[in-house]
Structures are given as structure tokens and as C-alpha cells.
Design a protein around this motif. Sequence first.
Motif, PDB file in Angstrom:
ATOM      1  N   SER A 174       0.846  -1.189   0.000  1.00  0.00           N
ATOM      2  CA  SER A 174       0.000   0.000   0.000  1.00  0.00           C
ATOM      3  C   SER A 174       0.881   1.240   0.000  1.00  0.00           C
ATOM      4  CB  SER A 174      -0.934  -0.004   1.217  1.00  0.00           C
ATOM      5  OG  SER A 174      -0.183   0.020   2.414  1.00  0.00           O
ATOM      6  N   VAL A 175       0.292   2.355  -0.413  1.00  0.00           N
ATOM      7  CA  VAL A 175       1.003   3.629  -0.463  1.00  0.00           C
ATOM      8  C   VAL A 175       0.274   4.585   0.478  1.00  0.00           C
ATOM      9  CG1 VAL A 175       1.840   5.499  -1.918  1.00  0.00           C
ATOM     10  CG2 VAL A 175       1.650   3.191  -2.858  1.00  0.00           C
ATOM     11  N   VAL A 176       0.962   5.012   1.527  1.00  0.00           N
ATOM     12  CA  VAL A 176       0.344   5.778   2.599  1.00  0.00           C
ATOM     13  C   VAL A 176       0.811   7.235   2.532  1.00  0.00           C
ATOM     14  CG1 VAL A 176       0.049   5.975   5.096  1.00  0.00           C
ATOM     15  CG2 VAL A 176       0.269   3.708   4.032  1.00  0.00           C
ATOM     16  N   PRO A 177      -0.111   8.194   2.466  1.00  0.00           N
ATOM     17  CA  PRO A 177       0.301   9.600   2.496  1.00  0.00           C
ATOM     18  C   PRO A 177       0.693  10.024   3.903  1.00  0.00           C
ATOM     19  CG  PRO A 177      -2.078   9.440   2.404  1.00  0.00           C
ATOM     20  CD  PRO A 177      -1.568   8.034   2.298  1.00  0.00           C
ATOM     21  N   HIS A 178       1.652  10.940   4.001  1.00  0.00           N
ATOM     22  CA  HIS A 178       2.052  11.477   5.302  1.00  0.00           C
ATOM     23  C   HIS A 178       1.832  12.985   5.294  1.00  0.00           C
ATOM     24  CE1 HIS A 178       4.214  12.395   8.938  1.00  0.00           C
ATOM     25  NE2 HIS A 178       4.413  11.108   9.170  1.00  0.00           N
ATOM     26  N   PRO A 179       1.112  13.533   6.266  1.00  0.00           N
ATOM     27  CA  PRO A 179       0.759  14.956   6.230  1.00  0.00           C
ATOM     28  C   PRO A 179       1.946  15.902   6.379  1.00  0.00           C
ATOM     29  CG  PRO A 179       0.092  13.967   8.312  1.00  0.00           C
ATOM     30  CD  PRO A 179       0.495  12.832   7.422  1.00  0.00           C
ATOM     31  N   HIS A 180       3.076  15.420   6.883  1.00  0.00           N
ATOM     32  CA  HIS A 180       4.252  16.282   7.049  1.00  0.00           C
ATOM     33  C   HIS A 180       5.266  16.114   5.922  1.00  0.00           C
ATOM     34  CE1 HIS A 180       3.572  16.610  11.702  1.00  0.00           C
ATOM     35  NE2 HIS A 180       2.576  17.109  10.977  1.00  0.00           N
ATOM     36  N   VAL A 200      12.980  20.831   9.701  1.00  0.00           N
ATOM     37  CA  VAL A 200      12.688  20.616   8.288  1.00  0.00           C
ATOM     38  C   VAL A 200      13.874  19.917   7.633  1.00  0.00           C
ATOM     39  CG1 VAL A 200      12.039  21.662   6.091  1.00  0.00           C
ATOM     40  CG2 VAL A 200      11.322  22.735   8.235  1.00  0.00           C
ATOM     41  N   VAL A 201      13.593  18.844   6.932  1.00  0.00           N
ATOM     42  CA  VAL A 201      14.592  18.164   6.110  1.00  0.00           C
ATOM     43  C   VAL A 201      14.242  18.449   4.655  1.00  0.00           C
ATOM     44  CG1 VAL A 201      15.530  15.935   5.395  1.00  0.00           C
ATOM     45  CG2 VAL A 201      15.019  16.368   7.812  1.00  0.00           C
ATOM     46  N   SER A 202      15.118  19.121   3.943  1.00  0.00           N
ATOM     47  CA  SER A 202      14.898  19.373   2.517  1.00  0.00           C
ATOM     48  C   SER A 202      15.822  18.462   1.721  1.00  0.00           C
ATOM     49  CB  SER A 202      15.138  20.839   2.167  1.00  0.00           C
ATOM     50  OG  SER A 202      16.411  21.269   2.582  1.00  0.00           O
ATOM     51  N   THR A 203      15.286  17.877   0.663  1.00  0.00           N
ATOM     52  CA  THR A 203      16.029  16.863  -0.060  1.00  0.00           C
ATOM     53  C   THR A 203      15.616  16.891  -1.527  1.00  0.00           C
ATOM     54  OG1 THR A 203      16.636  14.509   0.011  1.00  0.00           O
ATOM     55  CG2 THR A 203      14.328  15.062   0.510  1.00  0.00           C
ATOM     56  N   ARG A 204      16.130  15.977  -2.312  1.00  0.00           N
ATOM     57  CA  ARG A 204      15.825  15.995  -3.744  1.00  0.00           C
ATOM     58  C   ARG A 204      15.850  14.587  -4.315  1.00  0.00           C
ATOM     59  NH1 ARG A 204      21.230  18.068  -7.052  1.00  0.00           N
ATOM     60  NH2 ARG A 204      22.633  16.382  -6.436  1.00  0.00           N
ATOM     61  N   ALA A 212       9.845  15.427  12.157  1.00  0.00           N
ATOM     62  CA  ALA A 212      10.257  16.503  11.257  1.00  0.00           C
ATOM     63  C   ALA A 212       9.325  16.580  10.051  1.00  0.00           C
ATOM     64  CB  ALA A 212      11.692  16.276  10.786  1.00  0.00           C
ATOM     65  N   TRP A 213       9.354  17.734   9.385  1.00  0.00           N
ATOM     66  CA  TRP A 213       8.730  17.881   8.076  1.00  0.00           C
ATOM     67  C   TRP A 213       9.783  17.573   7.018  1.00  0.00           C
ATOM     68  CZ3 TRP A 213       3.814  19.918   6.443  1.00  0.00           C
ATOM     69  CH2 TRP A 213       2.929  20.169   7.499  1.00  0.00           C
ATOM     70  N   VAL A 214       9.343  17.015   5.903  1.00  0.00           N
ATOM     71  CA  VAL A 214      10.230  16.724   4.776  1.00  0.00           C
ATOM     72  C   VAL A 214       9.693  17.446   3.546  1.00  0.00           C
ATOM     73  CG1 VAL A 214      11.155  14.951   3.242  1.00  0.00           C
ATOM     74  CG2 VAL A 214      10.931  14.479   5.694  1.00  0.00           C
ATOM     75  N   ILE A 215      10.572  18.179   2.866  1.00  0.00           N
ATOM     76  CA  ILE A 215      10.239  18.807   1.579  1.00  0.00           C
ATOM     77  C   ILE A 215      11.180  18.212   0.544  1.00  0.00           C
ATOM     78  CG2 ILE A 215       9.949  20.938   0.288  1.00  0.00           C
ATOM     79  CD1 ILE A 215       9.958  22.447   2.945  1.00  0.00           C
ATOM     80  N   SER A 216      10.631  17.591  -0.470  1.00  0.00           N
ATOM     81  CA  SER A 216      11.454  16.953  -1.490  1.00  0.00           C
ATOM     82  C   SER A 216      11.230  17.597  -2.858  1.00  0.00           C
ATOM     83  CB  SER A 216      11.139  15.457  -1.594  1.00  0.00           C
ATOM     84  OG  SER A 216      12.010  14.817  -2.504  1.00  0.00           O
ATOM     85  N   ALA A 237      14.095   4.089  -3.190  1.00  0.00           N
ATOM     86  CA  ALA A 237      13.999   3.161  -2.065  1.00  0.00           C
ATOM     87  C   ALA A 237      15.030   3.509  -0.999  1.00  0.00           C
ATOM     88  CB  ALA A 237      14.195   1.728  -2.557  1.00  0.00           C
ATOM     89  N   GLN A 238      16.250   3.822  -1.428  1.00  0.00           N
ATOM     90  CA  GLN A 238      17.300   4.204  -0.486  1.00  0.00           C
ATOM     91  C   GLN A 238      16.966   5.530   0.197  1.00  0.00           C
ATOM     92  OE1 GLN A 238      19.606   2.067   0.012  1.00  0.00           O
ATOM     93  NE2 GLN A 238      21.110   3.144   1.277  1.00  0.00           N
ATOM     94  N   HIS A 239      16.456   6.451  -0.586  1.00  0.00           N
ATOM     95  CA  HIS A 239      16.081   7.775  -0.087  1.00  0.00           C
ATOM     96  C   HIS A 239      15.008   7.666   1.001  1.00  0.00           C
ATOM     97  CE1 HIS A 239      14.466  12.032  -1.330  1.00  0.00           C
ATOM     98  NE2 HIS A 239      15.282  12.122  -0.315  1.00  0.00           N
ATOM     99  N   VAL A 240      13.990   6.862   0.746  1.00  0.00           N
ATOM    100  CA  VAL A 240      12.910   6.691   1.713  1.00  0.00           C
ATOM    101  C   VAL A 240      13.423   6.034   2.984  1.00  0.00           C
ATOM    102  CG1 VAL A 240      10.746   5.451   2.149  1.00  0.00           C
ATOM    103  CG2 VAL A 240      11.060   6.701   0.013  1.00  0.00           C
ATOM    104  N   ARG A 241      14.196   4.975   2.825  1.00  0.00           N
ATOM    105  CA  ARG A 241      14.658   4.218   3.987  1.00  0.00           C
ATOM    106  C   ARG A 241      15.636   5.013   4.845  1.00  0.00           C
ATOM    107  NH1 ARG A 241      15.158  -1.288   5.465  1.00  0.00           N
ATOM    108  NH2 ARG A 241      14.213  -1.947   3.510  1.00  0.00           N
ATOM    109  N   GLU A 242      16.553   5.734   4.213  1.00  0.00           N
ATOM    110  CA  GLU A 242      17.647   6.364   4.955  1.00  0.00           C
ATOM    111  C   GLU A 242      17.384   7.813   5.347  1.00  0.00           C
ATOM    112  OE1 GLU A 242      20.181   4.721   6.065  1.00  0.00           O
ATOM    113  OE2 GLU A 242      19.595   2.852   5.057  1.00  0.00           O
ATOM    114  N   THR A 243      16.530   8.515   4.595  1.00  0.00           N
ATOM    115  CA  THR A 243      16.350   9.949   4.846  1.00  0.00           C
ATOM    116  C   THR A 243      14.915  10.303   5.206  1.00  0.00           C
ATOM    117  OG1 THR A 243      18.164  10.508   3.345  1.00  0.00           O
ATOM    118  CG2 THR A 243      16.586  12.254   3.831  1.00  0.00           C
ATOM    119  N   ILE A 244      13.966   9.928   4.359  1.00  0.00           N
ATOM    120  CA  ILE A 244      12.605  10.447   4.522  1.00  0.00           C
ATOM    121  C   ILE A 244      11.884   9.825   5.713  1.00  0.00           C
ATOM    122  CG2 ILE A 244      10.348  10.677   3.442  1.00  0.00           C
ATOM    123  CD1 ILE A 244      11.789  10.894   0.747  1.00  0.00           C
ATOM    124  N   ARG A 245      11.811   8.494   5.785  1.00  0.00           N
ATOM    125  CA  ARG A 245      11.087   7.865   6.882  1.00  0.00           C
ATOM    126  C   ARG A 245      11.683   8.211   8.247  1.00  0.00           C
ATOM    127  NH1 ARG A 245       6.909   4.703   5.953  1.00  0.00           N
ATOM    128  NH2 ARG A 245       6.617   3.794   3.870  1.00  0.00           N
TER     129      ARG A 245
END
Length: 219
Positions: free
Chosen positions: A8-14, A44-48, A100-104, A85-93
Amino acid sequence: MPIGHRQSVVPHPHFVSLEGGEGAGKTTVLNALRATLRERGFEVVSTREPGGTPLAEMIRNLLLDPSHEPPAPETELLLMFAARAQHVRETIRPALERGAWVISDRFTDSSYAYQGGGRGLDPEFIADLERRVVGLRPGLTLLLDIDVEQGRERTRGRDLHPDRIESERDEFFQRVRATYRARAAADPQRFRVIDASQPAQAVADEAVAQLRAWLERRP
């Protein structure tokens, strides 16, 4: 549950993503959003994307370097998802889990637009990868929409050495834009479409207004 088994794909409000074609001005908007959240006391974590971790940045270099052999569309898509997959596991989640909030700058919508719309790959294949190896979706996506010709004119003065994707023909970017707009129309609860043909400050101001409205509705 192992990441490969997520169905499943779950939205996160932050979690906020910025999407759009070339020359849309995402960097200026990202800086304005980050400042707004920090003014309210949030981490805030800003990433790309592609990127966001050392390994994912290495994959980014493989994807965008025009000196390499052109990857098959499927290769390009799978590399994008390997980096994601690496980005989600190591940074975003980890950032979201600690509050924190994440802006990608870009996320999975880019794969639907560029590899789906642009390259013609089956969106169901992309959706299956999104479920199996990502499992996460932004709560808010700001689509900075701009005419392809105007956007590319902006980048011509900026990019002396365009990367492999930036070097594509206008027809490719027309398909990318059409896919973005279709996704936004299909999911108005998540997407906010901003006219990115405006001056940069006006675009940033509208993006900040959308974020503030989102904050008022979120816990």
C-alpha cells in the motif's frame, strides 16, 4: 515488514513534494517553504530526487550523465526507484518518524511524468513499484506548472551543460507536462497547481500560501 513486501502507499501529512517541468523554479519555492516551516518551530529536512543519500546521489550521477550509454526506459525507471527506495529508507522515513517535516524536490510523481508520460512506460508498472519499494506518498504536492517553451527558455540561460534528461526534445517535455496535469486533476486533495510562469517571488508567495492553508488543516 520488509520494504519489498509493502503493498500500500500511505500519504504522510508532514511530507511535501515539489513537482514540475524544467525551469519551473522549484529551488526558490523549496527555500521559501523551508523558511516558513522553520519560522513556526518545525525541524525541516529538505532533499531531492534522484538523490538524498550518498548512494542515491551516485545513482543520480549515473542517470543524468550524458557521457554514459543511453539507458533503456526500463533501466532508467528501475534506477530511479533504486535511488528512491534508499532515499525513503535512509532519509525520509527517519525524519518523519522523529516528527520533522520533509520537503522533497521531486518524488514518485516524477516517475509517472518522465518515465511514464515521457518514455511511454506502463503506469501500472510504475504503480506496482511504488507500492512494493516506496509505500509512501506526500500529503501535499505542489505542481509548478509552466509552458514547456517558457520553461526551457529559462534553463537555456542557466544550464551551460544540460544533463541527459534536460537534453530531450520539446515533445518529450510536452508529454511530461500533460501527465503531471492529468495526475493533478485526478487527485485534487493532494495536488495544488501553481502557475509557474509568474515572477519567481509571486510563485513562491503562492506556494507559501498553499502550505499555510495546509498547516491550518493538519494536526
